[in-house]
Scaffold this motif. Sequence first.
Motif, PDB file in Angstrom:
ATOM      1  N   ASN A  60       0.809  -1.227   0.000  1.00 14.54           N
ATOM      2  CA  ASN A  60       0.000   0.000   0.000  1.00 14.54           C
ATOM      3  C   ASN A  60       0.836   1.269   0.000  1.00 14.54           C
ATOM      4  O   ASN A  60       0.299   2.370  -0.058  1.00 14.54           O
ATOM      5  CB  ASN A  60      -0.959   0.013   1.197  1.00 14.54           C
ATOM      6  N   GLY A  61       2.136   1.102   0.094  1.00  9.21           N
ATOM      7  CA  GLY A  61       3.015   2.265   0.035  1.00  9.21           C
ATOM      8  C   GLY A  61       3.589   2.424  -1.356  1.00  9.21           C
ATOM      9  O   GLY A  61       3.288   1.641  -2.266  1.00  9.21           O
ATOM     10  N   LYS A  62       4.419   3.441  -1.518  1.00  6.03           N
ATOM     11  CA  LYS A  62       5.017   3.671  -2.826  1.00  6.03           C
ATOM     12  C   LYS A  62       6.487   4.057  -2.660  1.00  6.03           C
ATOM     13  O   LYS A  62       6.824   4.901  -1.804  1.00  6.03           O
ATOM     14  CB  LYS A  62       4.246   4.789  -3.524  1.00  6.03           C
ATOM     15  N   SER A  63       7.336   3.441  -3.457  1.00  4.85           N
ATOM     16  CA  SER A  63       8.752   3.787  -3.460  1.00  4.85           C
ATOM     17  C   SER A  63       9.070   4.405  -4.821  1.00  4.85           C
ATOM     18  O   SER A  63       8.987   3.739  -5.849  1.00  4.85           O
ATOM     19  CB  SER A  63       9.589   2.520  -3.239  1.00  4.85           C
ATOM     20  N   ILE A  64       9.424   5.679  -4.790  1.00  2.00           N
ATOM     21  CA  ILE A  64       9.660   6.413  -6.047  1.00  2.00           C
ATOM     22  C   ILE A  64      11.144   6.758  -6.151  1.00  2.00           C
ATOM     23  O   ILE A  64      11.756   7.189  -5.163  1.00  2.00           O
ATOM     24  CB  ILE A  64       8.848   7.730  -6.070  1.00  2.00           C
ATOM     25  N   GLY A  65      11.708   6.570  -7.322  1.00  7.16           N
ATOM     26  CA  GLY A  65      13.083   7.003  -7.565  1.00  7.16           C
ATOM     27  C   GLY A  65      13.102   7.940  -8.749  1.00  7.16           C
ATOM     28  O   GLY A  65      12.430   7.694  -9.754  1.00  7.16           O
ATOM     29  N   ILE A  66      13.853   9.030  -8.625  1.00  7.78           N
ATOM     30  CA  ILE A  66      14.021   9.890  -9.800  1.00  7.78           C
ATOM     31  C   ILE A  66      15.506  10.032 -10.119  1.00  7.78           C
ATOM     32  O   ILE A  66      16.353  10.041  -9.218  1.00  7.78           O
ATOM     33  CB  ILE A  66      13.382  11.298  -9.627  1.00  7.78           C
ATOM     34  N   ASP A  67      15.810  10.137 -11.383  1.00  9.40           N
ATOM     35  CA  ASP A  67      17.206  10.330 -11.826  1.00  9.40           C
ATOM     36  C   ASP A  67      17.170  10.796 -13.287  1.00  9.40           C
ATOM     37  O   ASP A  67      16.369  10.278 -14.070  1.00  9.40           O
ATOM     38  CB  ASP A  67      17.992   9.017 -11.704  1.00  9.40           C
ATOM     39  N   PRO A  68      18.041  11.736 -13.663  1.00  2.00           N
ATOM     40  CA  PRO A  68      18.050  12.172 -15.070  1.00  2.00           C
ATOM     41  C   PRO A  68      18.872  11.268 -15.980  1.00  2.00           C
ATOM     42  O   PRO A  68      18.844  11.456 -17.200  1.00  2.00           O
ATOM     43  CB  PRO A  68      18.693  13.569 -14.993  1.00  2.00           C
ATOM     44  N   SER A  69      19.604  10.292 -15.412  1.00  2.00           N
ATOM     45  CA  SER A  69      20.470   9.455 -16.252  1.00  2.00           C
ATOM     46  C   SER A  69      19.737   8.194 -16.692  1.00  2.00           C
ATOM     47  O   SER A  69      19.332   7.368 -15.859  1.00  2.00           O
ATOM     48  CB  SER A  69      21.743   9.076 -15.469  1.00  2.00           C
ATOM     49  N   ASN A  70      19.616   8.010 -18.004  1.00  4.59           N
ATOM     50  CA  ASN A  70      18.950   6.813 -18.529  1.00  4.59           C
ATOM     51  C   ASN A  70      19.701   5.545 -18.150  1.00  4.59           C
ATOM     52  O   ASN A  70      19.090   4.511 -17.880  1.00  4.59           O
ATOM     53  CB  ASN A  70      18.816   6.900 -20.056  1.00  4.59           C
ATOM     54  N   ASP A  71      21.045   5.620 -18.136  1.00  5.99           N
ATOM     55  CA  ASP A  71      21.831   4.426 -17.779  1.00  5.99           C
ATOM     56  C   ASP A  71      21.554   4.015 -16.331  1.00  5.99           C
ATOM     57  O   ASP A  71      21.416   2.826 -16.023  1.00  5.99           O
ATOM     58  CB  ASP A  71      23.332   4.698 -17.964  1.00  5.99           C
ATOM     59  N   GLN A  72      21.487   5.000 -15.434  1.00  3.06           N
ATOM     60  CA  GLN A  72      21.205   4.687 -14.023  1.00  3.06           C
ATOM     61  C   GLN A  72      19.785   4.123 -13.894  1.00  3.06           C
ATOM     62  O   GLN A  72      19.558   3.139 -13.196  1.00  3.06           O
ATOM     63  CB  GLN A  72      21.332   5.954 -13.157  1.00  3.06           C
ATOM     64  N   LEU A  73      18.830   4.755 -14.583  1.00  2.64           N
ATOM     65  CA  LEU A  73      17.431   4.308 -14.465  1.00  2.64           C
ATOM     66  C   LEU A  73      17.227   2.915 -15.044  1.00  2.64           C
ATOM     67  O   LEU A  73      16.403   2.152 -14.543  1.00  2.64           O
ATOM     68  CB  LEU A  73      16.492   5.301 -15.146  1.00  2.64           C
ATOM     69  N   GLU A  74      17.990   2.593 -16.083  1.00  2.00           N
ATOM     70  CA  GLU A  74      17.875   1.245 -16.666  1.00  2.00           C
ATOM     71  C   GLU A  74      18.295   0.203 -15.620  1.00  2.00           C
ATOM     72  O   GLU A  74      17.630  -0.824 -15.430  1.00  2.00           O
ATOM     73  CB  GLU A  74      18.767   1.154 -17.903  1.00  2.00           C
ATOM     74  N   ALA A  75      19.393   0.506 -14.916  1.00  3.51           N
ATOM     75  CA  ALA A  75      19.850  -0.419 -13.862  1.00  3.51           C
ATOM     76  C   ALA A  75      18.812  -0.488 -12.736  1.00  3.51           C
ATOM     77  O   ALA A  75      18.528  -1.571 -12.204  1.00  3.51           O
ATOM     78  CB  ALA A  75      21.200   0.049 -13.314  1.00  3.51           C
ATOM     79  N   ALA A  76      18.228   0.665 -12.387  1.00  3.02           N
ATOM     80  CA  ALA A  76      17.206   0.691 -11.318  1.00  3.02           C
ATOM     81  C   ALA A  76      15.977  -0.115 -11.749  1.00  3.02           C
ATOM     82  O   ALA A  76      15.412  -0.875 -10.952  1.00  3.02           O
ATOM     83  CB  ALA A  76      16.827   2.137 -11.001  1.00  3.02           C
ATOM     84  N   ASN A  77      15.597   0.033 -13.012  1.00  2.37           N
ATOM     85  CA  ASN A  77      14.454  -0.725 -13.543  1.00  2.37           C
ATOM     86  C   ASN A  77      14.697  -2.222 -13.454  1.00  2.37           C
ATOM     87  O   ASN A  77      13.820  -2.976 -13.055  1.00  2.37           O
ATOM     88  CB  ASN A  77      14.237  -0.351 -15.020  1.00  2.37           C
TER      89      ASN A  77
END
Length: 256
Positions: A60-77
């Motif tokens: 019921n909670g939400k964990s949000i991550g933001i980052d402008p780097s596509n390479d970092q976000l791909e790893a996070a995904n």
Amino acid sequence: MKFDNELSIIQQKIANGYAGVSRRLSIMNSLDIEIGQNIIDIGCGGGHLVQEISLSVGENGKSIGIDPSNDQLEAANNRCKNLNNVELICCTADKIDIENGFCDRVTSTQTLEYIEDVDLSLNELKRISKKNSKFVNVSILWDYFRFYGPEKKLNDLIHDAFRAHCFHQMLPLDLVGKLSSLGYQNIQSENLSYLITNRDENSPAIFYEKMLAKFALSQGVEEDKILDWQKQINQSEKSKKFGFTSFPVLTTAYLS
Ligand SMILES: C[S@@+](CC[C@H](N)C(=O)[O-])C[C@H]1O[C@@H](n2cnc3c(N)ncnc32)[C@H](O)[C@@H]1O
């Protein structure tokens, strides 16, 4: 400094290693998470903290991550692909597509010092925060980030070049006043400094050495000087005269 390509891989190795794990432990303790909360990690990198927060806030909670780097976000995904309470957003901290007062906790690790107009971003973080929410930040006192071992002139050359890698060398010391003027209260700073005297394959010293070498090259320092610096680090370790120090600071505050 942009955390793309090879630099994003080096950065994620630091996050995987014991320096990254121990600072996430301090952050998780400070976040004092409750089930059902909405928590955002600003500059989430490879998503290690987003994953841990996701498991803590529950379905019921939400964990949000933001980052402008596509390479970092791909790893996070990749890291968070099986977690359905995670949202990853590609954006900078000064313009986040989240409604006012949504977040119970706002956290950030070694990110705010890379943002030139950090006041604009702090205002945006305040906008998305609930009343009585908690802010938890780790930034490094870069003036105390140092390798020891190579001869001083050469060592100074590499460290001086590295100063350009971020905008704010001593952000934790300015953050107290900045948060206070935004209306945050009970602002506290905790010392997370560490000292390393030998290097193993998982040591932050190994990865930071690569990062400094790469950055110095991009700043026009001659390659042979950089190689000599790395050779001297190796030699100093063999003769037990090596050291590496870093001084992260954990800042916590409540929005009244
Ligand atoms: C040193 S890394 C830290 C990553 C992660 N927090 C960790 O501790 O492993 C800094 C991160 O901040 C991100 N970043 C840089 N400028 C940013 C901005 N204006 N807003 C949000 N994130 C930013 C970078 O892309 C990078 O992933």
